[in-house]
Each structure stands twice: as structure tokens, then as C-alpha cells.
Scaffold this motif. Structure first.
Motif, short mmCIF file in Angstrom:
data_model
loop_
_atom_site.label_atom_id
_atom_site.label_comp_id
_atom_site.label_asym_id
_atom_site.label_seq_id
_atom_site.Cartn_x
_atom_site.Cartn_y
_atom_site.Cartn_z
N THR A 1 9.24 -0.46 4.14
CA THR A 1 8.84 -1.66 5.01
C THR A 1 8.73 -1.19 6.58
OG1 THR A 1 10.93 -2.67 5.43
CG2 THR A 1 9.93 -3.16 3.47
N GLY A 2 9.07 0.20 6.60
CA GLY A 2 9.12 0.47 8.06
C GLY A 2 7.84 0.50 8.81
N GLY A 3 6.64 0.71 8.20
CA GLY A 3 5.42 0.66 8.77
C GLY A 3 4.89 -0.90 8.94
N ALA B 1 1.20 12.78 4.96
CA ALA B 1 2.35 12.96 5.64
C ALA B 1 2.08 12.69 7.31
CB ALA B 1 2.70 14.33 5.57
N ALA B 2 0.90 13.09 7.77
CA ALA B 2 0.54 12.77 9.19
C ALA B 2 -0.28 11.45 9.47
CB ALA B 2 -0.69 13.92 9.48
N GLY B 3 0.05 10.36 8.45
CA GLY B 3 -0.32 9.12 8.89
C GLY B 3 0.55 8.07 8.37
N ILE B 4 0.26 6.88 8.69
CA ILE B 4 1.18 5.60 8.56
C ILE B 4 0.47 4.69 7.97
CG2 ILE B 4 1.31 4.56 10.80
CD1 ILE B 4 4.25 4.34 10.57
N ASP B 5 1.16 3.58 7.34
CA ASP B 5 0.38 2.54 6.57
C ASP B 5 -0.06 1.55 7.47
OD1 ASP B 5 3.19 2.12 6.98
OD2 ASP B 5 3.30 0.57 5.31
N LEU C 1 10.49 0.71 13.78
CA LEU C 1 10.16 1.51 12.32
C LEU C 1 11.34 2.39 12.11
CD1 LEU C 1 7.60 0.47 13.93
CD2 LEU C 1 6.51 2.64 13.01
N SER C 2 12.04 2.06 11.31
CA SER C 2 13.53 2.72 10.75
C SER C 2 12.92 3.37 9.32
CB SER C 2 14.59 1.96 10.40
OG SER C 2 15.64 2.81 10.26
N GLN C 3 12.79 4.68 9.70
CA GLN C 3 12.57 5.56 8.64
C GLN C 3 11.26 5.29 7.60
OE1 GLN C 3 15.85 4.15 8.35
NE2 GLN C 3 15.87 3.34 6.29
N PRO C 4 10.05 5.00 8.50
CA PRO C 4 8.81 4.42 7.72
C PRO C 4 8.42 5.48 7.00
CG PRO C 4 8.28 5.12 9.97
CD PRO C 4 9.74 5.26 9.89
N SER C 5 8.37 5.09 5.49
CA SER C 5 8.14 5.90 4.51
C SER C 5 6.80 5.92 3.73
CB SER C 5 9.17 5.91 3.34
OG SER C 5 10.49 6.04 4.00
N LEU C 6 5.86 4.98 4.07
CA LEU C 6 4.65 4.84 3.56
C LEU C 6 3.51 5.37 4.42
CD1 LEU C 6 4.94 1.27 1.51
CD2 LEU C 6 5.07 3.71 0.90
N PRO C 7 2.28 5.94 4.10
CA PRO C 7 2.33 6.39 2.67
C PRO C 7 3.05 7.23 2.25
CG PRO C 7 0.51 7.06 4.00
CD PRO C 7 1.36 6.34 4.70
N LEU C 8 3.67 7.36 0.86
CA LEU C 8 4.35 8.41 0.47
C LEU C 8 3.70 9.65 0.72
CD1 LEU C 8 5.28 7.07 -3.03
CD2 LEU C 8 6.69 6.57 -0.87
N ALA C 9 4.38 10.74 1.08
CA ALA C 9 4.03 11.79 1.96
C ALA C 9 3.81 12.95 0.56
CB ALA C 9 4.89 12.31 2.99
N THR D 1 0.89 -1.33 0.07
CA THR D 1 0.04 0.01 -0.03
C THR D 1 0.96 1.33 0.09
OG1 THR D 1 -1.74 -1.17 1.19
CG2 THR D 1 -1.83 1.18 1.20
N VAL D 2 1.11 1.89 -1.14
CA VAL D 2 2.02 3.02 -1.08
C VAL D 2 1.31 4.22 -0.96
CG1 VAL D 2 3.55 4.28 -2.95
CG2 VAL D 2 3.47 1.76 -2.91
#
Length: 288
Positions: A138-140, A170-174, A156-164, A100-101
Motif C-alpha cells: 500500500t506504500g504507493g 524496479a525503477a518505477g512506482i504504482d 511511503l513506507s517501503q513502497p513495494s509495487l509494482p513488484l520489482a 495494480t501489482v
């Protein structure tokens, strides 16, 4: 770094719900699922896995994308080839239905497979539970996996999804609302701690994302936020990969201190708790 020939890592596969993927393993003791960043399981990801094995855990690396052992960001030469390799890995993730990108409030479908892998490795390796670390895209996943009570040490190391790409993303996570509620309940009921790492200037991991996690999990979310100047200046890309590409592996360095915090979490949650040895009964079907 040069390509890694995977010496020292056992190779196998794991199958669940009709999906079979390759697995690398190193070490003995309770399992830690190590989920690589784009472009894949690079030599520096393998070096991190070696550190996990060195503390007395089994590092388990599922091959989610890319070529295991291939250097993604060579210090010199082959930059075009490296860029094409990275783009290829990213492209496969973007078109895959398992990742889920862009969507918010949704766990990636691959998390179901990863939870099954964690359950299998817990049965195989023993210990009080399992650790998991996701990096970048894969952080999330490590957060969503923590809805399962076998997951005792999510990172969670540098969790990057969803793409901001928008303020909302930007204010959420997958992670789905249901999975997040389950993780929050574990934090309140069982004392689960969730660790997150980022560089403050990293646009892929905006500060609003960590603010969201603080609101959702309260004091159970342990944020490790580093200045961009703490990153390895010799890395090919801007500060992003705290434990791999941008690690300065020397005592007193902030990124080394972050690495030590991660390893201490695994040590405390998986090795310093009373636990039984691996079961004598056959492991669940699906792995080999």
C-alpha cells in the motif's frame, strides 16, 4: 506479539461507489489514513496507529485485506499457520482488480476509494487537511492519494509495487502519469513534501525506485534510507517493515528516529497549521 482484541479502537464502515469496507479509528484531531502492509492490520500496525493518535491526530485504518488485530509473524510457534495467513492475504491482493501489482505507470483502482475516505475523514475530523501512510503493497497509495489537495502529509513506507520483477518495474512506482504530474505540481506550487522509507538491502523496494522518485519530485522527496543492520534482529523476516516489524523502539535507534520523522511530518503539516474545527454540517454520505 499476541493477537490484538482491538480494544481502544472504534469500529465502523465507509462506503463509496458501491464498495463498503470496515474502518478502525483511534484518537481525535486531523485524520491520518493508515494503510497496513501484508498480511493486514497486525498488532504492530495498531501500535503505530496508537502513536499517531498520541500526537493529537485521528488514526483511520481501512481494512483492505487480512483480519484486523491478528498477529502475522509470531515470535515462536504457529509459523506454518502464519505463512498460510500471509499467503492468503497476498493471494487475495494479487487476484483483486483493485490492486495494480505488476503494471507500471498506473494507480491502483482502490486509490479512488481511499481518496473518498480521506475527503470524508477531513470533513468529519476537521483540520487543515489529511495525512496518509502506506506500507509495503500500500506504500504507493499514499503518493497517488496526494493528487488530491486535501492530502498534506504523504508517507511511503517501503513502497513495494509494482513488484520489482524487471528492471523497468524496479525503477518505477504504482502511480499514473496524470497523478504523478498532479503531485509534482503540488510540490512545486504548494511546498508539498513526500517522505519515503526503506532499508537499503530490501529487494522489494530497490534503490532505483527511490532514484525515480528523486527525479520525479526533486527536493520535495525526502528519503529515509536505513542500513539493514538497523533493523530489529529478532524479526521473523529480512529487513523490510521500517515502522512495524523491524522497528527497534528505543531512543538513538535509527528506526526509532525514522518513526519520529514520520510523526513530526504529521505534527508539522496537520497540527501546527491554522485550521478550523470539524464542520458543524453533516458529513458527506458514505461513512458511519
Amino acid at each position: 506479539m499476541a493477537d490484538h482484541d482491538l480494544t481502544g479502537f472504534d469500529r465502523g464502515t465507509f462506503a463509496h461507489d458501491g464498495v463498503t469496507r470496515r474502518i478502525l479509528r483511534r484518537g481525535t484531531g486531523p485524520a491520518v489514513i493508515v494503510m497496513a502492509e501484508i498480511p493486514g492490520i497486525t498488532p504492530k500496525v495498531l501500535a503505530f496507529a496508537e502513536r499517531v493518535a498520541a500526537i493529537g491526530c485521528t488514526a483511520v485504518l481501512p481494512v483492505l485485506f487480512g483480519t484486523p488485530g491478528r498477529e502475522g509473524f509470531p515470535a515462536s510457534g504457529g509459523r506454518l499457520k502464519s505463512a498460510l495467513y500471509t499467503a492468503s492475504s497476498m493471494g487475495k491482493v494479487c487476484v483483486s482488480r483493485e490492486f495494480t501489482v505488476l503494471a507500471t505507470g498506473k494507480s491502483s483502482p482502490v486509490v479512488t476509494w481511499l481518496r473518498a475516505l480521506a475527503a470524508y475523514e477531513h470533513e468529519r475530523c476537521g483540520g487543515p487537511g489529511v495525512g496518509a501512510i502506506g506500507m509495503c503493497l500500500t506504500g504507493g497509495f499514499a503518493l497517488a492519494m496526494a493528487a488530491d489537495e486535501r492530502l498534506l502529509a504523504p508517507v511511503l513506507s517501503q513502497p513495494s509495487l509494482p513488484l520489482a520483477l524487471t528492471k523497468g518495474r524496479a525503477a518505477g512506482i504504482d502511480i499514473s502519469a496524470e497523478d504523478l504530474a498532479a503531485v509534482r505540481g503540488r510540490c512545486e506550487r504548494d511546498g508539498l513534501r513526500v517522505m519515503g522509507l526503506r532499508f537499503r538491502g530490501d529487494r522489494l523496494v530497490p534503490g532505483d525506485r527511490f532514484a525515480f522518485l528523486r527525479r520525479a519530485l526533486g527536493e520535495a522527496f525526502v528519503a529515509v534510507e536505513l542500513d539493514d543492520s538497523d533493523a530489529n534482529p529478532e524479526a521473523a523476516l529480512p529487513p523490510h517493515s521500517v515502522l512495524t516489524e523491524h522497528l527497534v523502539d528505543a531512543p538513538g535507534e535509527p528506526t526509532r528516529a525514522a518513526l519520529d520523522e514520520v510523526l513530526d511530518l504529521f505534527r508539522t503539516r496537520l497540527l501546527e497549521q491554522p485550521h478550523e474545527t470539524a464542520a458543524e454540517t453533516p458529513a458527506p454520505a458514505g461513512g458511519e
